[in-house]
Design a protein around this motif. Structure first.
Motif, mmCIF file in Angstrom:
data_model
loop_
_atom_site.group_PDB
_atom_site.id
_atom_site.type_symbol
_atom_site.label_atom_id
_atom_site.label_comp_id
_atom_site.label_asym_id
_atom_site.label_seq_id
_atom_site.Cartn_x
_atom_site.Cartn_y
_atom_site.Cartn_z
ATOM 1 N N ALA A 59 -4.023 1.205 10.277
ATOM 2 C CA ALA A 59 -4.556 0.435 11.403
ATOM 3 C C ALA A 59 -3.610 0.502 12.597
ATOM 4 C CB ALA A 59 -4.791 -1.011 10.986
ATOM 5 N N LEU A 60 -2.308 0.455 12.330
ATOM 6 C CA LEU A 60 -1.336 0.602 13.422
ATOM 7 C C LEU A 60 -1.474 1.957 14.097
ATOM 8 C CD1 LEU A 60 1.989 -0.895 11.973
ATOM 9 C CD2 LEU A 60 0.690 -1.743 13.913
ATOM 10 N N LEU A 61 -1.646 2.996 13.296
ATOM 11 C CA LEU A 61 -1.769 4.341 13.861
ATOM 12 C C LEU A 61 -2.968 4.465 14.791
ATOM 13 C CD1 LEU A 61 -0.914 6.650 10.816
ATOM 14 C CD2 LEU A 61 0.470 6.259 12.848
ATOM 15 N N PHE A 62 -4.055 3.832 14.433
ATOM 16 C CA PHE A 62 -5.282 3.970 15.216
ATOM 17 C C PHE A 62 -5.377 3.004 16.397
ATOM 18 C CE2 PHE A 62 -6.850 5.830 11.161
ATOM 19 C CZ PHE A 62 -7.115 7.100 11.667
ATOM 20 N N PHE A 63 -4.793 1.813 16.271
ATOM 21 C CA PHE A 63 -5.056 0.782 17.262
ATOM 22 C C PHE A 63 -3.840 0.288 18.038
ATOM 23 C CE2 PHE A 63 -8.309 0.144 13.889
ATOM 24 C CZ PHE A 63 -9.404 0.567 14.623
ATOM 25 N N ALA A 64 -2.643 0.669 17.652
ATOM 26 C CA ALA A 64 -1.452 0.091 18.287
ATOM 27 C C ALA A 64 -0.823 1.059 19.289
ATOM 28 C CB ALA A 64 -0.430 -0.280 17.216
ATOM 29 N N GLN A 66 2.502 3.010 20.941
ATOM 30 C CA GLN A 66 3.526 3.834 20.291
ATOM 31 C C GLN A 66 4.709 3.000 19.793
ATOM 32 O OE1 GLN A 66 3.245 7.081 19.676
ATOM 33 N NE2 GLN A 66 5.233 7.212 18.701
ATOM 34 N N TYR A 67 5.217 2.106 20.627
ATOM 35 C CA TYR A 67 6.373 1.310 20.211
ATOM 36 C C TYR A 67 6.014 0.358 19.067
ATOM 37 C CZ TYR A 67 4.404 -2.321 23.223
ATOM 38 O OH TYR A 67 3.577 -3.252 23.805
ATOM 39 N N ASN A 68 4.777 -0.101 19.013
ATOM 40 C CA ASN A 68 4.351 -0.955 17.902
ATOM 41 C C ASN A 68 4.215 -0.158 16.616
ATOM 42 O OD1 ASN A 68 4.260 -3.274 19.413
ATOM 43 N ND2 ASN A 68 2.092 -3.065 19.906
ATOM 44 N N ILE A 69 3.842 1.102 16.712
ATOM 45 C CA ILE A 69 3.728 1.945 15.516
ATOM 46 C C ILE A 69 5.098 2.138 14.883
ATOM 47 C CG2 ILE A 69 3.176 4.264 14.680
ATOM 48 C CD1 ILE A 69 0.974 4.366 16.822
ATOM 49 N N VAL A 70 6.095 2.414 15.703
ATOM 50 C CA VAL A 70 7.445 2.642 15.183
ATOM 51 C C VAL A 70 8.002 1.365 14.569
ATOM 52 C CG1 VAL A 70 9.821 3.242 15.802
ATOM 53 C CG2 VAL A 70 7.905 4.536 16.766
ATOM 54 N N SER A 71 7.948 0.265 15.301
ATOM 55 C CA SER A 71 8.517 -0.984 14.783
ATOM 56 C C SER A 71 7.712 -1.496 13.590
ATOM 57 C CB SER A 71 8.585 -2.046 15.877
ATOM 58 O OG SER A 71 7.289 -2.367 16.349
ATOM 59 N N GLY A 72 6.389 -1.377 13.661
ATOM 60 C CA GLY A 72 5.561 -1.808 12.539
ATOM 61 C C GLY A 72 5.773 -0.939 11.314
ATOM 62 N N GLY A 73 5.927 0.363 11.534
ATOM 63 C CA GLY A 73 6.181 1.272 10.417
ATOM 64 C C GLY A 73 7.499 0.971 9.721
ATOM 65 N N ILE A 74 8.523 0.710 10.515
ATOM 66 C CA ILE A 74 9.831 0.352 9.934
ATOM 67 C C ILE A 74 9.727 -0.962 9.173
ATOM 68 C CG2 ILE A 74 12.198 -0.336 10.510
ATOM 69 C CD1 ILE A 74 12.033 1.723 12.830
ATOM 70 N N SER A 75 9.040 -1.928 9.736
ATOM 71 C CA SER A 75 8.877 -3.227 9.071
ATOM 72 C C SER A 75 8.113 -3.080 7.751
ATOM 73 C CB SER A 75 8.133 -4.201 9.976
ATOM 74 O OG SER A 75 8.827 -4.400 11.167
ATOM 75 N N LEU A 76 7.049 -2.315 7.784
ATOM 76 C CA LEU A 76 6.258 -2.117 6.565
ATOM 77 C C LEU A 76 7.053 -1.358 5.508
ATOM 78 C CD1 LEU A 76 2.784 -1.323 8.138
ATOM 79 C CD2 LEU A 76 3.473 -3.425 6.961
ATOM 80 N N PHE A 77 7.858 -0.393 5.939
ATOM 81 C CA PHE A 77 8.709 0.333 5.001
ATOM 82 C C PHE A 77 9.713 -0.604 4.341
ATOM 83 C CE2 PHE A 77 12.527 2.849 4.054
ATOM 84 C CZ PHE A 77 11.981 3.746 3.146
ATOM 85 N N ILE A 78 10.293 -1.500 5.119
ATOM 86 C CA ILE A 78 11.240 -2.481 4.565
ATOM 87 C C ILE A 78 10.536 -3.389 3.567
ATOM 88 C CG2 ILE A 78 12.663 -4.493 5.158
ATOM 89 C CD1 ILE A 78 13.403 -2.953 7.761
ATOM 90 N N VAL A 79 9.327 -3.813 3.899
ATOM 91 C CA VAL A 79 8.550 -4.650 2.969
ATOM 92 C C VAL A 79 8.336 -3.914 1.645
ATOM 93 C CG1 VAL A 79 6.252 -5.627 2.559
ATOM 94 C CG2 VAL A 79 7.417 -6.059 4.714
ATOM 95 N N LEU A 80 7.954 -2.647 1.727
ATOM 96 C CA LEU A 80 7.740 -1.878 0.495
ATOM 97 C C LEU A 80 9.027 -1.731 -0.308
ATOM 98 C CD1 LEU A 80 5.274 1.006 1.357
ATOM 99 C CD2 LEU A 80 4.898 -0.982 -0.088
ATOM 100 N N MET A 81 10.134 -1.503 0.360
ATOM 101 C CA MET A 81 11.403 -1.358 -0.359
ATOM 102 C C MET A 81 11.774 -2.662 -1.076
ATOM 103 S SD MET A 81 12.401 1.704 -0.180
ATOM 104 C CE MET A 81 10.688 2.139 -0.268
ATOM 105 N N ILE A 82 11.528 -3.781 -0.417
ATOM 106 C CA ILE A 82 11.816 -5.070 -1.057
ATOM 107 C C ILE A 82 10.906 -5.281 -2.256
ATOM 108 C CG2 ILE A 82 11.666 -7.583 -0.738
ATOM 109 C CD1 ILE A 82 12.604 -7.083 2.185
ATOM 110 N N VAL A 83 9.631 -5.015 -2.101
ATOM 111 C CA VAL A 83 8.675 -5.201 -3.202
ATOM 112 C C VAL A 83 9.031 -4.311 -4.383
ATOM 113 C CG1 VAL A 83 6.270 -4.798 -3.875
ATOM 114 C CG2 VAL A 83 6.778 -6.026 -1.772
ATOM 115 N N TRP A 84 9.309 -3.030 -4.116
ATOM 116 C CA TRP A 84 9.623 -2.104 -5.206
ATOM 117 C C TRP A 84 11.011 -2.340 -5.781
ATOM 118 C CZ3 TRP A 84 6.396 0.578 -8.058
ATOM 119 C CH2 TRP A 84 5.145 0.857 -7.539
ATOM 120 N N PHE A 85 11.930 -2.935 -4.997
ATOM 121 C CA PHE A 85 13.261 -3.227 -5.508
ATOM 122 C C PHE A 85 13.217 -4.307 -6.584
ATOM 123 C CE2 PHE A 85 17.165 -5.798 -5.352
ATOM 124 C CZ PHE A 85 18.095 -4.819 -5.708
ATOM 125 N N PHE A 86 12.376 -5.310 -6.385
ATOM 126 C CA PHE A 86 12.314 -6.411 -7.331
ATOM 127 C C PHE A 86 11.479 -6.101 -8.562
ATOM 128 C CE2 PHE A 86 13.721 -8.846 -3.597
ATOM 129 C CZ PHE A 86 14.828 -9.434 -4.178
#
Length: 109
Positions: A59-64, A66-86
């Motif tokens: 959804a970010l790729l299609f509707f956001a 450029q700067y929101n895609i980068v920051s949102g992508g980094i945030s989502l990646f961090i969320v995934l790392m936290i979820v998979w870490f635990f």
């Protein structure tokens, strides 16, 4: 070695992973079958979270912008790392596979 431990070894668990599960069982209380069942459910939950994060990123790729895609992508990646870490991903996957093979078919004793 119990019947469940033998089945876990046949399902792909290592002796080290079973020992890890048994240490946690001794520390917190439960049974090996309950722990494996719960880990299998956690794997499905983590997959659902991962799919939701992927959809949000699409959804970010299609509707956001450029700067929101980068920051949102980094945030989502961090969320995934936290979820998979635990969640220990390899053990939860093996537990899901064991649960699917033995528990759903009623082969545990």
């Amino acid at each position: 070695m119990t019947n469940i431990e033998t089945q876990l070894l046949e399902a792909g668990f290592t002796v080290k992973e079973i020992a890890y599960l048994n240490r946690n069982i001794n520390r917190y209380g439960s049974s090996l079958l309950e722990v494996v069942f719960d880990l299998g459910k956690r794997f499905i939950m983590v997959l659902c979270i991962t799919a939701a994060v992927a959809l949000i990123f699409l959804a970010l790729l299609f509707f956001a912008e450029q700067y929101n895609i980068v920051s949102g992508g980094i945030s989502l990646f961090i969320v995934l790392m936290i979820v998979w870490f635990f969640q220990p991903p390899l053990i939860t996957y093996k537990a899901w596979r064991y649960r699917k093979k033995y528990i759903s078919s009623g082969q545990t004793h």
